[in-house]
Design a protein around this motif. Sequence first.
Motif, PDB file in Angstrom:
ATOM      1  N   UNK A 221       0.587  -1.175  -0.038  1.00  0.00           N
ATOM      2  CA  UNK A 221       0.059  -0.066  -0.032  1.00  0.00           C
ATOM      3  C   UNK A 221       0.816   1.087  -0.016  1.00  0.00           C
ATOM      4  N   UNK A 222       0.721   2.135  -1.162  1.00  0.00           N
ATOM      5  CA  UNK A 222       1.379   3.228  -1.383  1.00  0.00           C
ATOM      6  C   UNK A 222       0.417   4.418  -0.838  1.00  0.00           C
ATOM      7  N   UNK A 223       1.114   5.670  -0.492  1.00  0.00           N
ATOM      8  CA  UNK A 223       0.516   6.684  -0.163  1.00  0.00           C
ATOM      9  C   UNK A 223       1.155   7.825  -0.535  1.00  0.00           C
ATOM     10  N   UNK A 224       0.324   8.689  -1.359  1.00  0.00           N
ATOM     11  CA  UNK A 224       0.703  10.105  -1.800  1.00  0.00           C
ATOM     12  C   UNK A 224       1.087  10.984  -0.378  1.00  0.00           C
ATOM     13  N   UNK A 225       2.126  11.589  -0.257  1.00  0.00           N
ATOM     14  CA  UNK A 225       2.379  12.256   1.181  1.00  0.00           C
ATOM     15  C   UNK A 225       1.850  13.684   1.017  1.00  0.00           C
ATOM     16  N   UNK A 226       1.458  14.148   2.146  1.00  0.00           N
ATOM     17  CA  UNK A 226       1.393  15.639   2.276  1.00  0.00           C
ATOM     18  C   UNK A 226       2.684  16.383   2.449  1.00  0.00           C
ATOM     19  N   UNK A 227       2.827  17.344   1.753  1.00  0.00           N
ATOM     20  CA  UNK A 227       4.007  18.162   1.758  1.00  0.00           C
ATOM     21  C   UNK A 227       3.864  19.239   1.981  1.00  0.00           C
ATOM     22  N   UNK A 228       4.776  20.162   2.792  1.00  0.00           N
ATOM     23  CA  UNK A 228       4.776  21.736   3.037  1.00  0.00           C
ATOM     24  C   UNK A 228       4.806  22.339   1.683  1.00  0.00           C
ATOM     25  N   UNK A 229       3.782  23.401   1.496  1.00  0.00           N
ATOM     26  CA  UNK A 229       3.997  24.230   0.373  1.00  0.00           C
ATOM     27  C   UNK A 229       3.222  25.531   0.466  1.00  0.00           C
ATOM     28  N   UNK A 230       3.775  26.498  -0.231  1.00  0.00           N
ATOM     29  CA  UNK A 230       3.484  28.060  -0.232  1.00  0.00           C
ATOM     30  C   UNK A 230       4.235  28.583   0.796  1.00  0.00           C
ATOM     31  N   UNK A 242      -4.579  18.638  -6.278  1.00  0.00           N
ATOM     32  CA  UNK A 242      -4.591  19.264  -5.040  1.00  0.00           C
ATOM     33  C   UNK A 242      -3.879  20.599  -4.923  1.00  0.00           C
ATOM     34  N   UNK A 243      -2.709  20.732  -5.884  1.00  0.00           N
ATOM     35  CA  UNK A 243      -2.037  21.919  -5.841  1.00  0.00           C
ATOM     36  C   UNK A 243      -2.809  23.028  -6.815  1.00  0.00           C
ATOM     37  N   UNK A 244      -3.399  22.434  -7.657  1.00  0.00           N
ATOM     38  CA  UNK A 244      -4.621  23.320  -8.441  1.00  0.00           C
ATOM     39  C   UNK A 244      -5.591  24.030  -7.606  1.00  0.00           C
ATOM     40  N   UNK A 245      -6.332  22.910  -6.602  1.00  0.00           N
ATOM     41  CA  UNK A 245      -7.147  23.495  -6.014  1.00  0.00           C
ATOM     42  C   UNK A 245      -6.682  24.418  -4.755  1.00  0.00           C
ATOM     43  N   UNK A 246      -5.633  24.355  -4.399  1.00  0.00           N
ATOM     44  CA  UNK A 246      -4.655  25.198  -3.473  1.00  0.00           C
ATOM     45  C   UNK A 246      -4.648  26.509  -4.060  1.00  0.00           C
ATOM     46  N   UNK A 247      -4.087  26.452  -5.363  1.00  0.00           N
ATOM     47  CA  UNK A 247      -3.413  27.818  -5.858  1.00  0.00           C
ATOM     48  C   UNK A 247      -4.688  28.746  -6.462  1.00  0.00           C
ATOM     49  N   UNK A 248      -5.612  27.950  -7.149  1.00  0.00           N
ATOM     50  CA  UNK A 248      -6.630  28.758  -7.958  1.00  0.00           C
ATOM     51  C   UNK A 248      -8.024  28.293  -7.533  1.00  0.00           C
ATOM     52  N   UNK A 249      -8.197  27.584  -6.545  1.00  0.00           N
ATOM     53  CA  UNK A 249      -9.852  27.131  -6.167  1.00  0.00           C
ATOM     54  C   UNK A 249     -10.367  26.068  -7.241  1.00  0.00           C
ATOM     55  N   UNK A 250      -9.407  25.475  -8.124  1.00  0.00           N
ATOM     56  CA  UNK A 250      -9.961  24.575  -8.928  1.00  0.00           C
ATOM     57  C   UNK A 250     -10.283  25.159 -10.141  1.00  0.00           C
ATOM     58  N   UNK A 251     -10.056  26.428 -10.494  1.00  0.00           N
ATOM     59  CA  UNK A 251     -10.432  26.995 -11.502  1.00  0.00           C
ATOM     60  C   UNK A 251      -9.180  27.772 -12.378  1.00  0.00           C
ATOM     61  N   UNK A 257       0.305  31.223 -13.661  1.00  0.00           N
ATOM     62  CA  UNK A 257       0.811  29.905 -14.015  1.00  0.00           C
ATOM     63  C   UNK A 257       2.464  30.010 -13.531  1.00  0.00           C
ATOM     64  N   UNK A 258       2.966  30.774 -13.881  1.00  0.00           N
ATOM     65  CA  UNK A 258       4.665  31.059 -13.538  1.00  0.00           C
ATOM     66  C   UNK A 258       4.948  30.946 -12.095  1.00  0.00           C
ATOM     67  N   UNK A 259       4.181  31.451 -11.237  1.00  0.00           N
ATOM     68  CA  UNK A 259       4.233  31.401  -9.816  1.00  0.00           C
ATOM     69  C   UNK A 259       3.594  30.138  -9.260  1.00  0.00           C
ATOM     70  N   UNK A 263       6.154  27.558  -7.267  1.00  0.00           N
ATOM     71  CA  UNK A 263       5.716  27.061  -6.082  1.00  0.00           C
ATOM     72  C   UNK A 263       5.774  25.740  -5.958  1.00  0.00           C
ATOM     73  N   UNK A 264       5.126  25.040  -6.939  1.00  0.00           N
ATOM     74  CA  UNK A 264       5.201  23.569  -7.036  1.00  0.00           C
ATOM     75  C   UNK A 264       6.480  22.914  -6.863  1.00  0.00           C
ATOM     76  N   UNK A 265       7.112  23.447  -7.673  1.00  0.00           N
ATOM     77  CA  UNK A 265       8.630  22.884  -8.122  1.00  0.00           C
ATOM     78  C   UNK A 265       9.294  22.991  -6.478  1.00  0.00           C
ATOM     79  N   UNK A 266       9.054  24.237  -5.894  1.00  0.00           N
ATOM     80  CA  UNK A 266       9.903  24.464  -4.510  1.00  0.00           C
ATOM     81  C   UNK A 266       9.352  23.637  -3.387  1.00  0.00           C
TER      82      UNK A 266
END
Length: 337
Positions: A221-230, A242-251, A257-259, A263-266
């Motif tokens: 059983x593998x798990x996607x981890x929660x990681x610190x962001x932003x 999940x990052x998409x929802x965090x960054x722009x509410x899913x819209x 995009x550059x920001x 943030x995602x890369x960092x």
Amino acid sequence: MSFSSRVAAFCLASLATAGAAFADPPGSRAPLPARPKQVVIISFDSARDISQWKRSRALAQRTGAHFTYFLSCVFLLSPETRNQYTAPGKTSGKSNIGFAASKQEVADRLEQIGLAAHEGHDIASHACGHFDGKDWSKADWLKEFGAFEHILENAYAINGIAPEPDGWRDFARHAVVGFRAPYLSTGKALYEALPAAGYRFDASGVSRGPVQPPTAGGITRFSLPQIPEGPKSRPVIAMDYNLYVRHSGGFERPSGAAEFADRTYQAFRAAFDAQYQGKRVPLELGFHFTLMNDGAYWNALERFAGEVCVKSDVECISFRDYISRQGAGQKQVSVGG
């Protein structure tokens, strides 16, 4: 006793017995213990768009990575063949994510699946119609798994696509050993059905951070981890949606995009560095073929993989590669540290 004290004691003993003493030769210290390579497991859900198949395979070729593709089998059915699929509790031809747009699209996708498998990538199951199965019974899950296997195995014949490649049916019967549940929605019945259907791993979990995958009931059983962001380092599941929802509410907000990519890369890089410099627990990252926020998350992925997957003490491998190594009783490849 300190190293210098041990040397002194050795010299005194030697003088007493042989009348002479010799200093330790240069380089006689024991080598530092080897460290395991850092494992990174990158996967894609649904695996629909042909252009993204090609883009991901090109990324793998540049970096030496192997990926896991969680395929939704409805994308192997055209509008004319959609009734080949019937989800538990639904009428035939229903899907939460649609079907392939045409017979030609199915043919193109089958070609990409074959190429990816030939290149060593892992083809796994994301079920078929992307329904939430949290309330399904074991029998329901077995029906869904059976539909996936039947459609994958017979995709060429169902859609009237010729020629069918040699070995395709054997591949379809035996190569798919992993699963990720739509919406990461699981339950007791799923974990009863998985081993009965011949699966060896599930990647539907979520954990507070990177964890070693346990094996229970024959399923790793593998798990996607929660990681610190932003800016506030708030935890987020390490998946593009999940990052998409965090960054722009899913819209869509392409102006950011550059920001969002940075943030995602960092976030990815910080999560990687924490393990690389620490215990080297495998790091899992999840993606879709959808280019959310003008491709911000794929841009971050390519930057990240281009930096870390090429390191000599890093392995970007698939889920299947990981469990095969463990199942064979092989130790993780190590490097001198």
